[in-house]
Motif scaffolding. Structure first.
Motif, mmCIF file in Angstrom:
data_model
loop_
_atom_site.group_PDB
_atom_site.id
_atom_site.type_symbol
_atom_site.label_atom_id
_atom_site.label_comp_id
_atom_site.label_asym_id
_atom_site.label_seq_id
_atom_site.Cartn_x
_atom_site.Cartn_y
_atom_site.Cartn_z
ATOM 1 N N VAL A 221 0.843 -1.272 0.002
ATOM 2 C CA VAL A 221 -0.027 -0.084 -0.191
ATOM 3 C C VAL A 221 0.729 1.321 0.008
ATOM 4 C CG1 VAL A 221 -2.006 -1.043 0.937
ATOM 5 C CG2 VAL A 221 -0.159 -0.145 2.621
ATOM 6 N N PHE A 222 2.224 1.190 0.428
ATOM 7 C CA PHE A 222 2.936 2.396 0.426
ATOM 8 C C PHE A 222 3.730 2.784 -0.730
ATOM 9 C CE2 PHE A 222 2.704 0.806 4.949
ATOM 10 C CZ PHE A 222 1.864 1.751 5.358
ATOM 11 N N ASP A 223 3.654 1.680 -1.852
ATOM 12 C CA ASP A 223 4.487 1.897 -2.932
ATOM 13 C C ASP A 223 3.351 1.943 -4.480
ATOM 14 O OD1 ASP A 223 6.953 1.435 -1.682
ATOM 15 O OD2 ASP A 223 6.602 -0.404 -1.492
ATOM 16 N N ALA A 224 3.770 2.616 -5.314
ATOM 17 C CA ALA A 224 3.282 2.498 -6.600
ATOM 18 C C ALA A 224 3.665 1.335 -7.400
ATOM 19 C CB ALA A 224 3.495 3.722 -7.364
ATOM 20 N N HIS A 225 3.149 1.044 -8.317
ATOM 21 C CA HIS A 225 3.603 -0.212 -9.137
ATOM 22 C C HIS A 225 3.430 -0.171 -10.374
ATOM 23 C CE1 HIS A 225 3.523 -2.355 -5.127
ATOM 24 N NE2 HIS A 225 2.439 -1.755 -5.033
ATOM 25 N N TRP A 226 3.730 1.030 -10.962
ATOM 26 C CA TRP A 226 3.455 1.413 -12.422
ATOM 27 C C TRP A 226 4.922 0.711 -13.196
ATOM 28 C CZ3 TRP A 226 -1.059 3.726 -14.042
ATOM 29 C CH2 TRP A 226 -1.785 4.093 -13.180
ATOM 30 N N GLU A 227 5.682 0.940 -12.614
ATOM 31 C CA GLU A 227 7.127 0.340 -13.363
ATOM 32 C C GLU A 227 6.996 -0.991 -13.609
ATOM 33 O OE1 GLU A 227 11.971 -0.071 -12.405
ATOM 34 O OE2 GLU A 227 10.630 1.273 -11.037
ATOM 35 N N GLU A 228 6.494 -1.799 -12.546
ATOM 36 C CA GLU A 228 6.251 -3.148 -12.858
ATOM 37 C C GLU A 228 5.179 -3.254 -14.258
ATOM 38 O OE1 GLU A 228 6.684 -4.454 -8.183
ATOM 39 O OE2 GLU A 228 5.518 -2.874 -9.076
ATOM 40 N N LEU A 229 4.071 -2.476 -13.976
ATOM 41 C CA LEU A 229 3.256 -2.721 -15.404
ATOM 42 C C LEU A 229 3.806 -2.392 -16.560
ATOM 43 C CD1 LEU A 229 -0.008 -0.831 -14.239
ATOM 44 C CD2 LEU A 229 0.164 -3.131 -14.756
ATOM 45 N N ALA A 230 4.866 -1.534 -16.610
ATOM 46 C CA ALA A 230 5.531 -1.165 -17.778
ATOM 47 C C ALA A 230 6.539 -2.531 -18.351
ATOM 48 C CB ALA A 230 6.330 0.063 -17.864
ATOM 49 N N GLN A 231 6.655 -3.152 -17.304
ATOM 50 C CA GLN A 231 7.616 -4.401 -17.778
ATOM 51 C C GLN A 231 6.867 -5.659 -18.282
ATOM 52 O OE1 GLN A 231 9.795 -5.151 -14.196
ATOM 53 N NE2 GLN A 231 11.055 -3.019 -14.398
ATOM 54 N N VAL A 232 5.553 -5.568 -18.373
ATOM 55 C CA VAL A 232 4.726 -6.704 -18.856
ATOM 56 C C VAL A 232 4.527 -6.627 -20.333
ATOM 57 C CG1 VAL A 232 2.406 -7.748 -18.866
ATOM 58 C CG2 VAL A 232 3.219 -6.839 -16.547
ATOM 59 N N ARG A 233 5.282 -7.763 -20.939
ATOM 60 C CA ARG A 233 5.043 -7.809 -22.276
ATOM 61 C C ARG A 233 4.267 -8.458 -23.147
ATOM 62 N NH1 ARG A 233 7.922 -3.503 -23.464
ATOM 63 N NH2 ARG A 233 9.798 -3.307 -21.568
#
Length: 295
Positions: A221-233
């Protein structure tokens, strides 16, 4: 029909995986081929959200089982899986468990379908191990940080539960009508929580430890997870309930960030999209799955 398969997660935690499907129909000429999933059928792994369990996916898994090997996983601390008091409930632990389940069940390359926390686990695994994942469905999970206030609200919410419940009818009524988080009566929500209760000597209590749920939640809950989304191919579908926790603007931004993202919306559904509106949920995801057939 449900068939249990035990798998071993990280740290030796025993996890219960489930195949839900109707038994094959037979006639004088033999079994109905429409109900026989041939060897080598593509795999689907279904991951429930926080406090959920594999059985919440039963209706989805049953229709998927006509063309896929569909398996739903009770994640650590949930359902029939182990709940060791000192176990790790980090993001890495959940992701590693899902990875271990895929490998032990022989499901890869798989379509991952996740709800809420299970969706975050799914996209983190897809980013980490693209070789194992050929498609991803994200159901009502935010990529933005929720913050400390959200965690405090959840702690207070757990403390408000009138445990133990005297009957399952009381469970259904409280979570479907009386819970202060319920804006209007929602019988499906009451049924959802009735599935995660077990009878104890003094009444009905959750099958999970609320403290373990809070420990699990505080790891994202304390972190955003956009970077991992961008890594989904792989191709990815973001699904939201019209009245769910994932807003339309954020969902569409998630689709934009995903390299191969798509968007779907289910009307008259809240956070429990697949449970609130199972037929509309199927209509939302089936075209995506059909398109994956030749991917």
């Amino acid at each position: 029909m449900a068939r249990r398969i035990d798998v071993t997660g990280t740290g030796g935690v025993r996890l219960a995986a489930w195949e839900f499907g109707d038994p094959p129909k037979t006639d004088p000429a033999g079994s109905d081929p429409a109900r026989d999933v041939p060897d080598g059928s593509p795999g689907v792994l279904l991951l429930h959200g926080l406090m959920g369990r594999a059985s919440h996916w039963a209706s989805t898994a049953r229709w998927l089982s006509g063309r896929y090997r569909a398996v739903a996983l009770d994640q650590r601390g949930h359902g029939r899986s182990d709940k060791p008091p000192q176990a790790s409930f980090t993001r890495d632990a959940y992701v590693d468990d899902a990875e271990a389940a895929l490998e032990q069940l022989g499901l890869a390359p798989v379509v991952l379908i996740g709800h809420a926390m299970g969706a975050l686990t799914a996209w983190q695994l897809a980013a980490k191990r693209p070789d194992l994942v050929r498609g991803l469905i994200i159901c009502d999970m935010r990529a933005s940080a929720l913050g400390a206030a959200s965690q405090r609200e959840w702690d207070q919410w757990f403390q408000s539960w009138p445990l133990p419940f005297a009957t399952l009818a009381d469970v259904r009524k409280w979570f479907g009508e009386d819970d202060p988080w319920v804006e209007r009566p929602n019988p499906a929500r009451g049924e959802f929580y009735a599935e995660v209760m077990a009878e104890s000597p003094d009444g009905w209590r959750p099958v999970f430890d609320p403290e373990q749920m809070l420990r699990s939640r505080e790891t994202w809950v304390f972190d955003a997870h956009w970077e991992e989304l961008a890594q989904v191919r792989c191709p990815a579908l973001v699904v939201r309930g019209l009245d769910g926790e994932l807003g339309r603007a954020e969902a569409q931004e998630m689709v934009r960030v995903l390299p191969r993202g798509q968007y779907a919306e289910v009307a008259d559904a809240g956070h429990l999209v697949h449970y609130d509106q199972p037929e509309a949920w199927r209509a939302a995801i089936e075209p995506f799955l059909d398109a994956l057939g030749g991917d």
